[in-house]
Every structure is written in structure tokens, then in C-alpha cells.
Scaffold this active site. Structure first.
Site, PDB file in Angstrom:
ATOM      1  N   VAL A 268       7.410   3.256   5.471  1.00 14.89           N
ATOM      2  CA  VAL A 268       7.698   1.964   4.853  1.00 14.89           C
ATOM      3  C   VAL A 268       9.046   1.430   5.327  1.00 14.89           C
ATOM      4  CG1 VAL A 268       8.015   0.724   2.669  1.00 14.89           C
ATOM      5  CG2 VAL A 268       6.283   2.523   2.849  1.00 14.89           C
TER       6      VAL A 268
ATOM      7  N   LYS B 172       6.940   4.552  -7.490  1.00 13.56           N
ATOM      8  CA  LYS B 172       6.207   4.559  -8.768  1.00 13.56           C
ATOM      9  C   LYS B 172       6.589   5.750  -9.631  1.00 13.56           C
ATOM     10  CE  LYS B 172       2.359   6.789  -6.425  1.00 13.56           C
ATOM     11  NZ  LYS B 172       2.976   6.686  -5.081  1.00 13.56           N
TER      12      LYS B 172
ATOM     13  N   GLU C  71       8.254  -4.423  -7.043  1.00  9.36           N
ATOM     14  CA  GLU C  71       6.926  -4.984  -6.783  1.00  9.36           C
ATOM     15  C   GLU C  71       6.051  -4.027  -5.979  1.00  9.36           C
ATOM     16  OE1 GLU C  71       3.931  -6.983  -7.327  1.00  9.36           O
ATOM     17  OE2 GLU C  71       5.631  -8.300  -7.784  1.00  9.36           O
TER      18      GLU C  71
ATOM     19  N   VAL D 122       3.390  -0.689  -7.258  1.00  5.56           N
ATOM     20  CA  VAL D 122       1.973  -0.755  -7.633  1.00  5.56           C
ATOM     21  C   VAL D 122       1.266  -1.729  -6.709  1.00  5.56           C
ATOM     22  CG1 VAL D 122       0.313  -1.280  -9.445  1.00  5.56           C
ATOM     23  CG2 VAL D 122       2.535  -0.297 -10.058  1.00  5.56           C
TER      24      VAL D 122
ATOM     25  N   GLY E 215       0.916  -1.798  -3.415  1.00  3.26           N
ATOM     26  CA  GLY E 215       1.395  -2.065  -2.067  1.00  3.26           C
ATOM     27  C   GLY E 215       1.795  -3.512  -1.883  1.00  3.26           C
TER      28      GLY E 215
ATOM     29  N   ILE F 241       0.019  -6.126  -2.665  1.00  2.00           N
ATOM     30  CA  ILE F 241      -0.605  -7.042  -3.627  1.00  2.00           C
ATOM     31  C   ILE F 241       0.435  -7.475  -4.656  1.00  2.00           C
ATOM     32  CG2 ILE F 241      -2.426  -7.327  -5.337  1.00  2.00           C
ATOM     33  CD1 ILE F 241      -3.858  -4.956  -4.012  1.00  2.00           C
TER      34      ILE F 241
ATOM     35  N   ASP G 154      -1.748   9.660  -9.154  1.00  2.00           N
ATOM     36  CA  ASP G 154      -1.134   8.492  -8.520  1.00  2.00           C
ATOM     37  C   ASP G 154      -1.497   7.226  -9.293  1.00  2.00           C
ATOM     38  OD1 ASP G 154       0.016   7.051  -5.976  1.00  2.00           O
ATOM     39  OD2 ASP G 154      -1.966   6.161  -6.271  1.00  2.00           O
TER      40      ASP G 154
ATOM     41  N   LYS H   5       0.802   4.371 -11.845  1.00  2.00           N
ATOM     42  CA  LYS H   5       0.736   2.922 -11.651  1.00  2.00           C
ATOM     43  C   LYS H   5       0.271   2.199 -12.917  1.00  2.00           C
ATOM     44  CE  LYS H   5      -0.055   3.517  -6.705  1.00  2.00           C
ATOM     45  NZ  LYS H   5      -1.053   3.536  -5.609  1.00  2.00           N
TER      46      LYS H   5
ATOM     47  N   GLY I  67       0.225   1.322   3.097  1.00  2.00           N
ATOM     48  CA  GLY I  67       0.468   1.055   4.511  1.00  2.00           C
ATOM     49  C   GLY I  67       1.856   0.514   4.738  1.00  2.00           C
TER      50      GLY I  67
END
Length: 431
Positions: A15, A105, A129, A132, A134, A136, A201, A205, A302
Site C-alpha cells: 500500500v 483495521k 477510510e 474498511v 479498501g 470503497i 478480518d 471491519k 489491493g
């Protein structure tokens, strides 16, 4: 434009590399939208000599103090992952008066209250942001765009690995072990896949989303968690016959009992928007009293999708710095609402079991359900397995605690060889 906002990155992995790419590719546009040039000054790494796929002119360091104590660095971006040392470094950055952006997270779910308090005390941002969904957008919409709504439900597919696996099991008819090996070979699943396939995971979230949506602190310990390891191809096939698709859903609801958050496999009718979410994509369905039903869809992981959300948060923090605004919204957990357990939830259930294939068996099974006031919607004998019959039952809407007692009673019957699977049915069709 003569304003420069200096940024420090804690971490230069997947990232972190995506963040650097976006800074390099979209620098001019980001500056126009922000009101300042954004400059990555320093990056914390574990190994200074490690070859890097993305080149960056920033100074690399192995000492986090070089970033935390640099007076020019106003925004710290945490991309280390895991709980520690990420939590301690984020807290130190906030206490030093620096805005913090994170995709973590684990830390937000466990230590959000402490970090928000530190940010509020210092008058800085804590933005997350990317923690949770990625790329979106969901945190900011819940805090801002949907703020006038009373949210009653947040339900979503928030783990791409398990969605990919269930999708492949559905389309290709393969079993869990086969699709897990494929997901690991493609890099979708870790060598130890427990966090994904065990539902943990997704649990982190939904704890974050529930806290924001319902204005009360929901911790990871409050979330009931069940993974997908017991889902078999037979369940997917039978679900298809009933017009259901199986998904690992993260669900948070508020009703007269209080607030509930849970993660578990569920059958959802094929007409529901979440049923169409394929492959590694994520989607989050939100129901508000004014807006009605909305859904947020996209890539949930991603390098670049996650970095997209990170960079947007950096830009928001930079605007606050440039224009001395105080528009940021910190902790929105203003209330202390009752958290109720999954045992108090209600839904229809799908049950698959193996039983003796002889007269009187169905009466015994019906009696086990009737003893716990569980009504059956349908009972279907699907096939023979050796000298036993495989039976699929669908209940009407029932309290979870009563259903579990009925299943225990079933398992104790001499005529029942095995209760193979129990799956909840969710969605409007299940009401």
C-alpha cells in the site's frame, strides 16, 4: 501556490508503494484540489537496502522518531499493519500534534477510543477510510453524507478472499480445500488464512462500521464470528435450487433490543444486490430511515484501491492545515447502547442432516423442532448416502437460541447420524 505540506509514511510495502505512485502520478491535480503541494519527506522502512519496485526521493529511515519528531512533517500515514508497533506510533504522532491517516483495521477496532481522544485533545485529524472496504468510500459517507439518517442496518461482503472462494465453489463446484489452495497460489489468501476464512478480518471491519453507524462503541469482542470452513459444495447446490447464494456476510443491526454485530455465512436470495457481488470485490449495503437502501461497491483491497482512500484522507488533512478549518469529525460514538448477542437475533435457517432412512424418522425430527417452538417451512429429502437419507430443512423465522437448542436435540436423536450444516437465511425475503 507556495504552500507545502510534508508527509511521513510509516511503511513502504504494497500500500505504501501505491501511495507513492498516486503522489507521483497525480501530484498537480492533488495540489489544485488541496491548496498545497503534498510532499512525502520521509518513509519508515525495516531494511534500507531492500530493492523497491517504486522509486521515491523521500529519505528512508529505520527510526520512527525521525518522522514523529520532525517539526516539518504535519501528516503521518501509518501503513505498517498489525496492532503493534502501529498503535504506539499512531498514538505518539497524535500526541505530537500530527494528523494521522491509517488503513489499519486492527488498531481502529481495538484502540479507536484512545486514539480519537488523543486526536481531539490535540485538535488534529484521525482518518481511516482505507481501514474498511479498501478503495470503497464508506467511512466518510456514514459520518457525513448519511449523517441525517437513523441507520438501522449495515450488511456487507467485506473480505475479498472469502468472496472469491465462495464464488469459485459456486461456479466451479469445487470443495473448500481445493479453492483455498487456489486462493493461496494466487496471493489472495495468506499461508495462514485464519483471519480471512475464520471471519476475523470481517469482524474487525464490522465493529468499525457498527460503531459509526449506530453512534455507540462496538468492540471486536462484541462481534459474533463464524467462518466459512464448514461450507460444502452440497450446501451451495441446494441453496441454488432454492434461489439462494451463500456469502460470508458482516452484519450490524439496531432495533428495539439494542445493537448487534456478527459475521457468518448466510444464504441470501439471488435477487438481493449483494448476491451479485463476485470474485474479490466487496460491497456494503446500508439502510437508513430517510435515504432507504444504498450500496457501496468496488475493490476492497489491493495497492492502488487502498492507496486511493489513503491519499484522499491525506488531502482532507492537508485542507484542514491549509485553511485552518475544524470541519473534521472525530469519534461519533456519543451513546452507550445495549449490545445484544447473536442468540437474541432472529432469522430463518437452512439445516442439512443425515438420518436413518426408515419410517418414523421424520416424525422424530419434527418433534425435535417442535419441542423448541421452531416451525418448519419446508422439509426435502434430497438423496441417499449409503443407507441413510440426506434431508434439507428450511425453518420459518426463529430466535437463534431456540434454533441452537433444537439442533442440539436433533444431534442427540438416535435416528440422526449427523447435523452437517446450519446456515442462516438473511435479506428481505427472509422476513
Amino acid at each position: 501556490m507556495n504552500k507545502v505540506v510534508h508527509v511521513g509514511l510509516l511503511g513502504f510495502g504494497t500500500v505504501g508503494g501505491g501511495v507513492v505512485q498516486i503522489f507521483q502520478n497525480n501530484a498537480a491535480m492533488m495540489a489544485r484540489k488541496t491548496g498545497a503541494e503534498l510532499h512525502i519527506k520521509k518513509i519508515l522502512v525495516r531494511d534500507l537496502k531492500k530493492p523497491r519496485a517504486v522509486h521515491c526521493d523521500a529519505a528512508l529511515t529505520t527510526d520512527p522518531a525521525d518522522i514523529l519528531n520532525d517539526p516539518e512533517i504535519q501528516i503521518v500515514v501509518e501503513l505498517l499493519g498489525g496492532e503493534e508497533p502501529a498503535h504506539s506510533l499512531m498514538l505518539a504522532a497524535l500526541q505530537n500534534g500530527k494528523h494521522v491517516v491509517t488503513a489499519n483495521k486492527d488498531v481502529i477496532a481495538r484502540h479507536g477510543r484512545e486514539l480519537f481522544a488523543a486526536a481531539e485533545q490535540q485538535g488534529v485529524n484521525l482518518l481511516f477510510e482505507a481501514s474498511v472496504g479498501g478503495g470503497i468510500p464508506i467511512i466518510r459517507p456514514l459520518k457525513r453524507c448519511l449523517a441525517a439518517n437513523r441507520i438501522t442496518e449495515v450488511m456487507g461482503i467485506v473480505n475479498g478472499t472469502t468472496n472469491y472462494m465462495l464464488d469459485k465453489m459456486t461456479t466451479d463446484g469445487v470443495d473448500f480445500a481445493t479453492v483455498l489452495a487456489e486462493a493461496q497460489a494466487k496471493g489472495y489468501a495468506e499461508a495462514d488464512p485464519t483471519a480471512d476464512v475464520g471471519g476475523w478480518d470481517a469482524a474487525r471491519k464490522i465493529a468499525i462500521l457498527a460503531s459509526i453507524a449506530f453512534g455507540t462503541r462496538v468492540s471486536l469482542e462484541d462481534v459474533s464470528v463464524e467462518g466459512i470452513t464448514r461450507i460444502e459444495p452440497e450446501d451451495i447446490d441446494y441453496g441454488r435450487e432454492l434461489d439462494y447464494v451463500v456469502k460470508l456476510l458482516a452484519i450490524a443491526q439496531e432495533n428495539e433490543k439494542g445493537v448487534n454485530a456478527r459475521v457468518h455465512p448466510a444464504f441470501i436470495h439471488k435477487s438481493h444486490p449483494l448476491a451479485a457481488v463476485r470474485d474479490v470485490f466487496n460491497a456494503i449495503f446500508v439502510r437508513g430511515d430517510a435515504v432507504g437502501d444504498t450500496m457501496f461497491y468496488g475493490r476492497g483491497a489491493g495497492a492502488l484501491p487502498t492507496a486511493s482512500a489513503v491519499c484522499a484522507d491525506v488531502m482532507e488533512a492537508a485542507r484542514d492545515i491549509c485553511f485552518h478549518s475544524s470541519s473534521h469529525i472525530l469519534c461519533t460514538c456519543y451513546e452507550e447502547k445495549r449490545i445484544f448477542s447473536i442468540a437474541e437475533t432472529e432469522s430463518p435457517y437452512y439445516i442439512r442432516l443425515l438420518a436413518e432412512d426408515r419410517p418414523g424418522v421424520m416424525a422424530a425430527i419434527a418433534g425435535a423442532f417442535g419441542s423448541q417452538q421452531v416451525s418448519l417451512n419446508s422439509v426435502i429429502q434430497k438423496r441417499r448416502v449409503g443407507n441413510r437419507a440426506e434431508i434439507v430443512l428450511i425453518t420459518y423465522k426463529v430466535n437463534d437460541a431456540d434454533l441452537q437448542l433444537a439442533v442440539q436435540t436433533l444431534a442427540g436423536l438416535s435416528v440422526v447420524n449427523k447435523v452437517s450444516t446450519v446456515i442462516r437465511v438473511v435479506g428481505d425475503d427472509a422476513e
